[in-house]
Design an enzyme around this catalytic site. Structure first.
Site, PDB file in Angstrom:
ATOM      1  CB  SER A 124      26.627  83.898   8.903  1.00 44.20           C
ATOM      2  OG  SER A 124      25.938  83.848  10.137  1.00 44.20           O
ATOM      3  CE  LYS A 150      27.050  80.997  11.462  1.00 42.84           C
ATOM      4  NZ  LYS A 150      28.424  81.116  11.981  1.00 42.84           N
ATOM      5  CE  LYS A 152      24.695  83.767  13.685  1.00 39.38           C
ATOM      6  NZ  LYS A 152      25.826  83.293  14.496  1.00 39.38           N
ATOM      7  CG  ASP A 177      26.136  79.906  15.075  1.00 40.61           C
ATOM      8  OD1 ASP A 177      26.114  79.408  16.217  1.00 40.61           O
ATOM      9  OD2 ASP A 177      26.940  80.805  14.735  1.00 40.61           O
ATOM     10  CD  GLU A 202      29.064  78.457  14.220  1.00 40.47           C
ATOM     11  OE1 GLU A 202      28.511  78.452  13.099  1.00 40.47           O
ATOM     12  OE2 GLU A 202      29.803  79.373  14.607  1.00 40.47           O
ATOM     13  CG  ASP A 227      31.817  80.461  17.299  1.00 40.84           C
ATOM     14  OD1 ASP A 227      32.837  80.978  17.791  1.00 40.84           O
ATOM     15  OD2 ASP A 227      30.996  81.136  16.639  1.00 40.84           O
ATOM     16  CE  LYS A 251      33.172  83.316  14.916  1.00 36.33           C
ATOM     17  NZ  LYS A 251      32.013  83.659  15.759  1.00 36.33           N
ATOM     18  N   GLY A 279      33.306  84.232  11.268  1.00 31.37           N
ATOM     19  CA  GLY A 279      33.323  85.677  11.033  1.00 31.37           C
ATOM     20  C   GLY A 279      32.717  86.412  12.204  1.00 31.37           C
TER      21      GLY A 279
HETATM   22  O1  OSB Z   1      28.510  82.997  16.018  1.00 27.92           O
HETATM   23  O2  OSB Z   1      29.548  83.007  14.188  1.00 27.92           O
HETATM   24  C1  OSB Z   1      28.963  83.622  15.066  1.00 27.92           C
HETATM   25  C2  OSB Z   1      28.586  87.276  14.074  1.00 27.92           C
HETATM   26  C3  OSB Z   1      28.862  87.904  15.275  1.00 27.92           C
HETATM   27  C4  OSB Z   1      29.128  87.145  16.383  1.00 27.92           C
HETATM   28  C5  OSB Z   1      29.108  85.744  16.292  1.00 27.92           C
HETATM   29  C6  OSB Z   1      28.854  85.116  15.093  1.00 27.92           C
HETATM   30  C7  OSB Z   1      28.554  85.907  13.969  1.00 27.92           C
HETATM   31  C8  OSB Z   1      28.194  85.349  12.671  1.00 27.92           C
HETATM   32  C9  OSB Z   1      28.429  86.219  11.469  1.00 27.92           C
HETATM   33  O3  OSB Z   1      27.656  84.273  12.521  1.00 27.92           O
HETATM   34  C10 OSB Z   1      29.516  85.716  10.593  1.00 27.92           C
HETATM   35  C11 OSB Z   1      29.918  86.772   9.583  1.00 27.92           C
HETATM   36  O4  OSB Z   1      30.819  87.579   9.883  1.00 27.92           O
HETATM   37  O5  OSB Z   1      29.333  86.777   8.502  1.00 27.92           O
HETATM   38 MG    MG Z   2      29.017  80.981  15.714  1.00 27.08          MG
END
Ligand code: OSB
Ligand code: MG
Length: 375
Positions: A124, A150, A152, A177, A202, A227, A251, A279
């Site tokens: 991510s 992925k 953001k 995401d 996402e 999510d 999660k 994550g």
């Molecule tokens: O939306 O998946 C998410 C990290 C913190 C809070 C929300 C998210 C995330 C990530 C990071 O996308 C995923 C990772 O731990 O690598």
């Molecule tokens: Mg997410």
């Protein structure tokens, strides 16, 4: 713990993490470890490090102490009357799962009913200041062998940015995401994502929405993955029935633990909805739980379970979690399968609180720590 690189999403920029680590000491000396994924601020969900600590201290630990638990599923049952507070529940339930597996000499994956010896790993990548910086990150991730990338996104950092990455990497498995950054007014914009052959988008809409996502999914061809909206199997059932998503990110913290995650996983499998492990920038402790969860059969898509070095200068497990070309070998040692790097954990620990069971003696190294004041 300082992150190696700031992690920017549509809702915040994180430069470090304040993390609640839970150690459950069994009467036989076995120690189960877990991590609460709650953040310092209630921006991803309503839970925070402080609310987690209060719930554990004032409610969950007192409920559990003195209760005979034959299987971790009973922990989930014990806490069933409690509304939400899933991250707090997950923290204590995860420690009991680790303890249960260790007491049986089984890996957490095996104790949990996992079926895989390897898991597929994606990465991510947070929002970057420029497309050039993002392209560099994506390029490094592709070179490292991550099974999917992925990125953001948020309004203003979407269509042109995705196009720039797609142009350079036409074949890579790519997804985005939004962490709830869009609304139904953005349908025309989100339709423009369809040309990029994304595996999924996402959580494009509100964190507490299911209905609008169903409207959006009918208007776009990119699969929607939920999510933030999914806290339980009941949420998933409704989302699937309404056609709000084609994929679900699971999660453990968000859904209230491993037992709840397995139920949700099974429901998705029955409905042909693939899942993957999300994550929360975990340390090796939470990451180890995520890896074990990802060994259930319907975790068919690569998860956000990147290796320790993706996040940390130094992790609190040893050996650190590593991957080979986008694949993590599931540990076979009892419990979470990684040892605690006690020296590092002690160094990072800022405060500690001990919740004794019926006056039992605790190792003196624990009581040397400053108590954590949560009120
Ligand atoms: O939306 O998946 C998410 C990290 C913190 C809070 C929300 C998210 C995330 C990530 C990071 O996308 C995923 C990772 O731990 O690598
Ligand atoms: Mg997410």
């Amino acid at each position: 713990m300082d992150l190696k690189h700031p992690f920017q999403t549509s809702f915040s920029t994180q430069v470090d993490r304040e993390i609640l680590i839970l150690e459950a000491h069994g009467a036989d000396g076995t120690i189960g470890y877990s991590e609460s994924v709650a953040g310092r601020d209630p921006f991803y969900s309503e839970e925070t490090v402080s609310t987690t600590a209060v719930m554990l201290k004032e409610l969950l630990v007192p409920m559990l102490i003195g209760t005979t638990i034959d299987h971790p599923d009973e922990v989930s049952q014990l806490f069933a009357p409690i509304r939400r507070n899933n991250m707090a529940i997950s923290a204590i339930e995860g420690a009991m799962w680790d303890m249960y597996a260790k007491q049986r000499g089984a890996s957490l994956s095996i104790a949990f009913g996992g079926t895989k010896s390897q898991v597929q790993v994606g990465v991510s990548i947070g929002l970057q200041p420029t497309d050039a910086a993002l392209l560099e990150k994506v390029s490094a991730a592709v070179d490292a062998g991550f099974k999917r990338i992925k990125m953001k996104v948020k309004p203003g950092r979407d269509v042109d940015m995705i196009r720039a990455v797609r142009r350079e990497f036409p074949d890579v498995l790519l997804m985005v995401d939004a962490n709830s950054a869009y609304t139904l007014d953005d349908i025309p914009l989100l339709q423009r994502f369809d040309e990029f052959n994304l595996m999924m988008i996402e959580q494009p809409l509100a964190h507490d929405d299911i209905i609008d996502h169903a409207v959006l999914q009918k208007a776009i061809s990119t699969p929607v993955c939920l999510d933030e909206s999914i806290h339980s199997s009941a949420d998933a059932r409704k989302a699937i029935a309404l056609g709000a998503c084609q994929i679900i990110n699971i999660k453990t913290g968000r859904v209230g633990g491993l037992t709840a995650a397995k139920k949700l996983h099974d429901l998705c499998a029955e409905h042909g909805i693939p899942v993957w492990c999300g994550g929360m920038l975990e340390t090796g402790i939470g990451r180890a739980h995520n890896i074990a969860m990802s060994t259930l059969p319907n975790f068919v898509l690569p998860g956000d379970t990147a290796p320790s070095a993706n996040y940390w200068h130094e992790d609190i497990v040893t050996p650190e979690i590593t991957m080979n070309r986008g694949v993590i070998d599931v540990p076979t040692a009892p419990g979470i399968g990684y040892d605690i790097n006690q020296e590092a954990l002690d160094r990072f620990t800022q405060s500690m609180e001990i919740w004794p069971a019926n006056g039992a003696a605790y190792p003196s190294t624990l009581s040397d720590k400053e108590p954590l004041h949560v009120s």
